[in-house]
Each structure stands twice: as structure tokens, then as C-alpha cells.
Enzyme design. Sequence first.
Site, mmCIF file in Angstrom:
data_model
loop_
_atom_site.group_PDB
_atom_site.id
_atom_site.type_symbol
_atom_site.label_atom_id
_atom_site.label_comp_id
_atom_site.label_asym_id
_atom_site.label_seq_id
_atom_site.Cartn_x
_atom_site.Cartn_y
_atom_site.Cartn_z
ATOM 1 N N ASP A 29 44.128 45.152 48.293
ATOM 2 C CA ASP A 29 42.665 45.426 48.550
ATOM 3 C C ASP A 29 42.701 46.909 49.068
ATOM 4 O O ASP A 29 43.313 47.189 50.461
ATOM 5 C CB ASP A 29 42.123 44.782 49.298
ATOM 6 C CG ASP A 29 42.266 43.295 48.046
ATOM 7 O OD1 ASP A 29 41.954 43.124 47.098
ATOM 8 O OD2 ASP A 29 41.698 42.320 49.169
ATOM 9 N N GLU A 36 34.550 36.251 39.198
ATOM 10 C CA GLU A 36 35.705 36.639 40.200
ATOM 11 C C GLU A 36 35.560 35.933 41.667
ATOM 12 O O GLU A 36 34.916 37.714 41.824
ATOM 13 C CB GLU A 36 36.265 37.722 40.024
ATOM 14 C CG GLU A 36 37.903 37.514 39.955
ATOM 15 C CD GLU A 36 39.011 39.241 40.122
ATOM 16 O OE1 GLU A 36 39.797 39.281 41.248
ATOM 17 O OE2 GLU A 36 38.780 39.402 39.398
ATOM 18 N N TYR A 42 45.087 40.885 32.892
ATOM 19 C CA TYR A 42 44.523 41.256 33.918
ATOM 20 C C TYR A 42 45.041 42.743 33.756
ATOM 21 O O TYR A 42 46.633 43.168 34.462
ATOM 22 C CB TYR A 42 44.464 40.817 35.610
ATOM 23 C CG TYR A 42 43.295 42.072 36.266
ATOM 24 C CD1 TYR A 42 43.140 43.512 36.553
ATOM 25 C CD2 TYR A 42 42.646 41.574 36.857
ATOM 26 C CE1 TYR A 42 42.465 44.150 37.265
ATOM 27 C CE2 TYR A 42 41.647 41.818 37.926
ATOM 28 C CZ TYR A 42 41.435 43.298 38.077
ATOM 29 O OH TYR A 42 41.007 43.886 39.101
#
Length: 256
Positions: free
Chosen positions: A55, A44, A168
Site C-alpha cells: 500500500d 474490493e 489481478y
Amino acid sequence: MTNISDAFKNKKAFIGFTVACDPDFEKSVDYVKTLAAAGTDLVEIGVPFSDPIADGPVIQEAGLRAFKSGVSTKRVFEMVAKIREESSVPLVLLVYLNNVFKYGYAKFFATCQDLKIGGVIIPDLPVEERAEVAVFAKNSGCSLIPLVAPTSGTRIKKIVTDADGFVYAVSSLGVTGARNKIATNLQKMITDIKQFTDTPVAVGFGIHSPEQAAQISQVADGVIVGSAIVKIIAQEGRHADKKLTDYVHAMKTALT
């Protein structure tokens, strides 16, 4: 076109994440090839963005290093083109929606098709707005990979309906980053997802140790590791190949 399914074929998938152009263009290309050669089943690649809401600090800092080295969406595609000269490893991009919008939906996904990028993860694209992007992804044979969070609850069915590539599963609330303990009931979460799709489910956010990988692989089809890999690159700079290889070997051993 997508070869994401190869990553999950007859095994638990190890998915490694790295930030494009960290520490620079050339070594970023090398590190993706290193991860692949060490046995990473799918890589990824994160496209740096100025406001990366998903993040944590490790990946944010990698994004800043990438900006200093001149990263752009176009540069990321050039990087993938270099990787594709030597490697057919399954690839997905993690990219924020504004980068895709600015590049142009049709052009972005056509380029993904040309470079055999199997899927795209857009963490700030809610399912309610997915249709405007999904048509371009579908036309290019590129999987639009959905994220399911611990708080998704009754929305899971809507999120994973028609999913392909993989789902995911976000293990923890908050942003990316290594965690010593995963508090979420992953078995229940994955069972809930699998009520509505046969697509493989990979778990990410917080996973960094072989012990965690082994435990999670008992209920999931794959594990995703980002911050631990990015941290190795931060510490080793242009000399991370051996430590990356050793780390992938340890994680793959745990999964088998």
C-alpha cells in the site's frame, strides 16, 4: 457461491477499492453501497494491517484512520453483514496473511462463505506457500485471487494455473497510488497470462483517470481503482457520496 463472474459478464468490469471502516464503520458501509449503486461491478474491501507492504501513502493513511475508528477483522465481517442486508454486489477482500492466520483459516473462509464474499486477495502470500490457504478457500467456494507483477516472468504459469475469480495484474512496480504514466507493456503481460488461463484479467495499481481506464480496457477485462477512491473519502470525510457517484459514472462511461 462466488458471483465474481457476474462482474465481467458481457462487459469490461470496473472494480472499486475502499478501506474498511474509513472514515468509520457506518460510512464505510454506506460508501460500499454508494459505489455499488453508482455502477461499480465489484467492490474490493481492504482489511487494514499494521505493515501493509503493497500500500502507498493514501491507503496507508486510510488504514490509520480505520484503526482509530476501531477496525478489526471481526469488525470488517460485521460491516459486510450490514452491506449484505441491502446489496448483493460482488465483493472481494484484500487482506494480509497474518490477519487470516490469526483469525483462523477455516473460520475466516467459512465466514466469507456465509457472507457471500466471492474472493480474497492476499498480497503477501507467494504462490509457493499458497497451498496451505487454498484448501480452505476451495472448500468454502471462495476464489483465491492471484497477483501477477511486471517481474513475474516465467513464474506466470505457476501463479495463474487453476486461477478462478479473476487474475489481478499489477500494472507497475512499487506500491499502490495514482500514476500519470503506466510504463509496463500491459498488452504483452496480459497475453502472457492468457496463455495459461481463461480467467478474466483485471489491471490495478496506478489507474485513476477515465482516459487510463479506456486505454487499459482495450487489452484487459477490467480495471481496478483504489487510491483515487480512497483519496475522495479522505478529502470529503462523511460527505463523499456525490463525488464517489460522479467518479464511478465517469469511469464506467470510459469503459463502455
